[in-house]
Design an enzyme around this catalytic site. Structure first.
Site, PDB file in Angstrom:
ATOM      1  CG  LEU A 125      -1.834   1.222   1.399  1.00  0.00           C
ATOM      2  CD1 LEU A 125      -2.893   1.289   0.295  1.00  0.00           C
ATOM      3  CD2 LEU A 125      -2.534   1.211   2.772  1.00  0.00           C
ATOM      4  N   GLY A 242      -5.161  -5.499  10.814  1.00  0.00           N
ATOM      5  CA  GLY A 242      -3.723  -5.323  11.071  1.00  0.00           C
ATOM      6  C   GLY A 242      -3.458  -4.495  12.323  1.00  0.00           C
ATOM      7  NE  ARG A 268      22.306  -3.187  39.891  1.00  0.00           N
ATOM      8  CZ  ARG A 268      23.610  -3.122  39.743  1.00  0.00           C
ATOM      9  NH1 ARG A 268      24.333  -4.234  39.580  1.00  0.00           N
ATOM     10  NH2 ARG A 268      24.226  -1.957  39.718  1.00  0.00           N
ATOM     11  CD  GLN A 279       7.879   4.367  49.501  1.00  0.00           C
ATOM     12  OE1 GLN A 279       7.700   5.520  49.146  1.00  0.00           O
ATOM     13  NE2 GLN A 279       7.636   3.974  50.747  1.00  0.00           N
ATOM     14  CD  GLU A 363      -0.361  -3.235  10.167  1.00  0.00           C
ATOM     15  OE1 GLU A 363      -1.579  -3.295  10.270  1.00  0.00           O
ATOM     16  OE2 GLU A 363       0.379  -4.224  10.017  1.00  0.00           O
ATOM     17  CB  THR A 365       1.098   7.989  12.320  1.00  0.00           C
ATOM     18  OG1 THR A 365      -0.018   8.786  11.876  1.00  0.00           O
ATOM     19  CG2 THR A 365       2.101   7.846  11.182  1.00  0.00           C
ATOM     20  CB  SER A 366       0.110   7.978  17.436  1.00  0.00           C
ATOM     21  OG  SER A 366       0.690   6.809  17.967  1.00  0.00           O
TER      22      SER A 366
HETATM   23  N1  CAA Z   1     -13.646  -0.061   6.584  1.00  0.00           N
HETATM   24  C1  CAA Z   1     -14.380   0.001   5.443  1.00  0.00           C
HETATM   25  N2  CAA Z   1     -14.453   1.120   4.684  1.00  0.00           N
HETATM   26  C2  CAA Z   1     -13.772   2.204   5.115  1.00  0.00           C
HETATM   27  C3  CAA Z   1     -13.002   2.212   6.291  1.00  0.00           C
HETATM   28  C4  CAA Z   1     -12.958   1.007   7.045  1.00  0.00           C
HETATM   29  N3  CAA Z   1     -12.254   0.932   8.174  1.00  0.00           N
HETATM   30  N4  CAA Z   1     -12.432   3.416   6.457  1.00  0.00           N
HETATM   31  C5  CAA Z   1     -12.852   4.173   5.412  1.00  0.00           C
HETATM   32  N5  CAA Z   1     -13.646   3.443   4.612  1.00  0.00           N
HETATM   33  C6  CAA Z   1     -14.351   3.879   3.396  1.00  0.00           C
HETATM   34  C7  CAA Z   1     -15.266   5.057   3.711  1.00  0.00           C
HETATM   35  O1  CAA Z   1     -16.514   4.615   4.165  1.00  0.00           O
HETATM   36  C8  CAA Z   1     -15.350   5.751   2.370  1.00  0.00           C
HETATM   37  O2  CAA Z   1     -16.262   5.039   1.580  1.00  0.00           O
HETATM   38  P1  CAA Z   1     -17.215   5.775   0.469  1.00  0.00           P
HETATM   39  O3  CAA Z   1     -16.331   6.214  -0.632  1.00  0.00           O
HETATM   40  O4  CAA Z   1     -18.154   4.710   0.049  1.00  0.00           O
HETATM   41  O5  CAA Z   1     -17.872   6.925   1.178  1.00  0.00           O
HETATM   42  C9  CAA Z   1     -13.961   5.538   1.783  1.00  0.00           C
HETATM   43  O6  CAA Z   1     -13.423   4.390   2.441  1.00  0.00           O
HETATM   44  C10 CAA Z   1     -13.042   6.720   1.987  1.00  0.00           C
HETATM   45  O7  CAA Z   1     -12.918   6.916   3.377  1.00  0.00           O
HETATM   46  P2  CAA Z   1     -12.291   8.244   4.004  1.00  0.00           P
HETATM   47  O8  CAA Z   1     -13.019   9.433   3.477  1.00  0.00           O
HETATM   48  O9  CAA Z   1     -12.264   8.046   5.474  1.00  0.00           O
HETATM   49  O10 CAA Z   1     -10.816   8.258   3.403  1.00  0.00           O
HETATM   50  P3  CAA Z   1      -9.608   9.233   3.661  1.00  0.00           P
HETATM   51  O11 CAA Z   1      -8.916   9.442   2.382  1.00  0.00           O
HETATM   52  O12 CAA Z   1     -10.084  10.433   4.442  1.00  0.00           O
HETATM   53  O13 CAA Z   1      -8.601   8.362   4.565  1.00  0.00           O
HETATM   54  C11 CAA Z   1      -7.538   7.621   6.570  1.00  0.00           C
HETATM   55  C12 CAA Z   1      -8.828   8.054   5.839  1.00  0.00           C
HETATM   56  C13 CAA Z   1      -8.056   7.061   7.876  1.00  0.00           C
HETATM   57  C14 CAA Z   1      -6.607   8.760   6.842  1.00  0.00           C
HETATM   58  C15 CAA Z   1      -6.794   6.532   5.753  1.00  0.00           C
HETATM   59  O14 CAA Z   1      -6.231   7.054   4.574  1.00  0.00           O
HETATM   60  C16 CAA Z   1      -5.729   5.849   6.552  1.00  0.00           C
HETATM   61  O15 CAA Z   1      -6.008   4.954   7.339  1.00  0.00           O
HETATM   62  N6  CAA Z   1      -4.442   6.250   6.380  1.00  0.00           N
HETATM   63  C17 CAA Z   1      -3.333   5.589   6.998  1.00  0.00           C
HETATM   64  C18 CAA Z   1      -2.748   4.554   6.063  1.00  0.00           C
HETATM   65  C19 CAA Z   1      -2.035   3.463   6.796  1.00  0.00           C
HETATM   66  O16 CAA Z   1      -2.422   3.024   7.863  1.00  0.00           O
HETATM   67  N7  CAA Z   1      -0.981   2.953   6.184  1.00  0.00           N
HETATM   68  C20 CAA Z   1      -0.275   1.846   6.725  1.00  0.00           C
HETATM   69  C21 CAA Z   1       0.377   1.077   5.636  1.00  0.00           C
HETATM   70  S1  CAA Z   1       0.407  -0.633   5.845  1.00  0.00           S
HETATM   71  C22 CAA Z   1       1.762  -1.046   6.753  1.00  0.00           C
HETATM   72  O17 CAA Z   1       2.275  -0.288   7.500  1.00  0.00           O
HETATM   73  C23 CAA Z   1       2.079  -2.489   6.524  1.00  0.00           C
HETATM   74  C24 CAA Z   1       3.395  -3.103   6.865  1.00  0.00           C
HETATM   75  O18 CAA Z   1       4.081  -3.632   5.994  1.00  0.00           O
HETATM   76  C25 CAA Z   1       3.692  -3.361   8.279  1.00  0.00           C
END
Ligand code: CAA
Length: 386
Positions: A125, A242, A268, A279, A363, A365-366
């Site tokens: 992603l 995740g 220790r 404490q 997955e 950020t905070s």
């Molecule tokens: N479940 C189902 N659908 C969801 C959803 C969920 N949890 N969250 C959002 N959606 C849907 C919404 O309902 C919306 O649907 P419609 O188009 O039908 O209305 C659509 O998705 C868009 O949603 P948002 O408007 O909320 O989207 P956004 O662009 O504002 O993004 C965000 C929201 C929460 C910031 C998101 O982009 C996000 O989570 N960003 C962080 C990305 C991330 O976590 N990356 C980690 C990478 S993976 C990794 O780290 C793996 C590794 O290898 C360890």
């Protein structure tokens, strides 16, 4: 309200604890020192059924519920976050996506091989310029007669070098933004898929992390997961699983910090008595205990909601935010309890400190978790200009 685990859950937790202590803990330091991705250990984890815990038995999984999966991930996370990352990515990001969005044929082809560990999977992603704004995919999918051609690059991909199948998210039409994103099941031996190890990480030295370049990678129509436009939702639902798994792993780190600090502080001696009797040392241990218990309860609640089939995105973000931040604090405090001894890798707290730092980044950020929680509380999406 029932906080009791079932007999089966207790037994599975005990087994995971024993397995972690016998198989994972003894190898963690050397794998970390040698920057070794231990595929042999991954095989043993797979043989335990931990790579497909929540996948139904008919597809080769263990058919367990989310709460039980969380108990397993907690134990693995206590042992080694590098191995916990394998479990999280394989099970939560890859297998759960195929289970939820795949055709019957795709489930039959991929899930048994992934659950058994014969194949590893990765989750493509994030990109060099696309992190938190996950909808803004720069990787392009261009339609051809027989399927699609993918071009672009991915970044920070756990198991990118070892995966046999990669979930690759790509934009089919930039004007559609998140509604144009598609997800492809890319066999990584296809020409044009090129992973490269990312060097110089602060922690997770036993984990494989790669950047991936995709150069005219041809995929057939039946390698698409879901439909065009489902990609973003596939990513979000995968992250709901995740993030739960990362949170559960962080409960394990918190518990490891408590266990190691109690053990060390009782051994220790300073000023003629064990430092556990002071404490100020007990206050540090108490803070860690409270953080551990609170994190565990939040993870259990998120797991309970998942098992009940109820909405849980916000509760999962709460668990992820709280448990990862708590684990960062606990690792820091545990080093304080250990003093100089905590600054070298004779004790796991040194590795906990380095490994845990990424959990408030990957997955989501905070800050992203806070925006999800804040949006649920206020009804206002802070990411959309007013
Ligand atoms: N479940 C189902 N659908 C969801 C959803 C969920 N949890 N969250 C959002 N959606 C849907 C919404 O309902 C919306 O649907 P419609 O188009 O039908 O209305 C659509 O998705 C868009 O949603 P948002 O408007 O909320 O989207 P956004 O662009 O504002 O993004 C965000 C929201 C929460 C910031 C998101 O982009 C996000 O989570 N960003 C962080 C990305 C991330 O976590 N990356 C980690 C990478 S993976 C990794 O780290 C793996 C590794 O290898 C360890």
């Amino acid at each position: 309200m029932d906080f009791d685990l079932t007999d089966e859950q207790r037994l599975i937790r005990e087994t995971a604890r024993d397995f972690t202590d016998k198989e994972i803990v003894p190898r963690a330091r050397e794998n970390d020192r040698n920057h070794h991705f231990d595929t042999e250990l991954v095989g043993r984890i797979a043989a335990q059924g931990y790579l497909g815990a929540i996948i139904p038995r008919e597809y080769g999984g263990a058919g367990l519920d989310y709460v039980t999966y969380g108990l397993i991930v907690e134990e693995v996370g206590r042992g080694d976050s590098a191995m916990r990352t394998v479990v999280s990515v394989q099970t939560s990001l890859v297998c759960s996506s195929i289970l939820r969005w795949g055709t019957e044929e795709q489930k039959q082809r991929y899930l048994p091989r992934l659950c058994s560990g014969e194949w590893l999977g990765c989750f493509g992603l994030t990109e060099p310029d696309t992190g938190s704004d996950a909808a803004n995919q720069k990787t392009r999918a261009r339609k051809t007669d027989g399927g699609w051609v993918l071009n672009g690059s991915k970044m920070w991909i756990s198991m990118g070098n070892h995966a046999r199948v990669a979930l690759v998210f790509a934009q089919t039409d930039p004007e559609l933004r998140h509604k144009g994103v598609a997800c492809f099941l890319v066999d990584t031996d296809q020409p044009g898929y090129q992973p490269q190890t990312i060097e110089g990480k602060m922690g997770l030295h036993g984990s494989d992390t790669a950047s991936i370049s995709l150069d005219d990678v041809e995929v057939s129509e039946d390698q698409m997961l879901g439909e065009v436009g489902d990609g973003f939702k596939i990513a979000m639902t995968a992250l709901d699983s995740g993030r739960y798994s990362v949170a559960a792993g962080c409960v394990g780190i918190c518990q490891g910090c408590v266990d190691e600090s109690v053990r060390y502080s009782k051994e220790r001696q300073q000023f003629g008595r064990p430092i556990a009797s002071f404490q100020l040392v007990q206050a540090m241990i108490a803070d860690m205990v409270v953080d551990t218990e609170a994190s565990r309860m939040l993870v259990w609640r998120a797991g309970f909601l998942k098992d009940a089939g109820r909405p849980n995105t916000t509760e999962t973000s709460i668990a992820k935010l709280y448990a990862t931040e708590a684990a960062v604090k606990c690792a820091n405090t545990a080093i304080q309890v250990h003093g100089g001894a905590g600054y070298v890798d004779d004790h796991p707290v040194e590795r906990y400190f380095r490994d845990v730092r990424v959990t408030t980044l990957y997955e989501g950020t905070s800050q992203i978790q806070k925006l999800i929680i804040g949006r649920a509380a206020t009804g206002i999406n802070a990411l959309v200009p007013a």
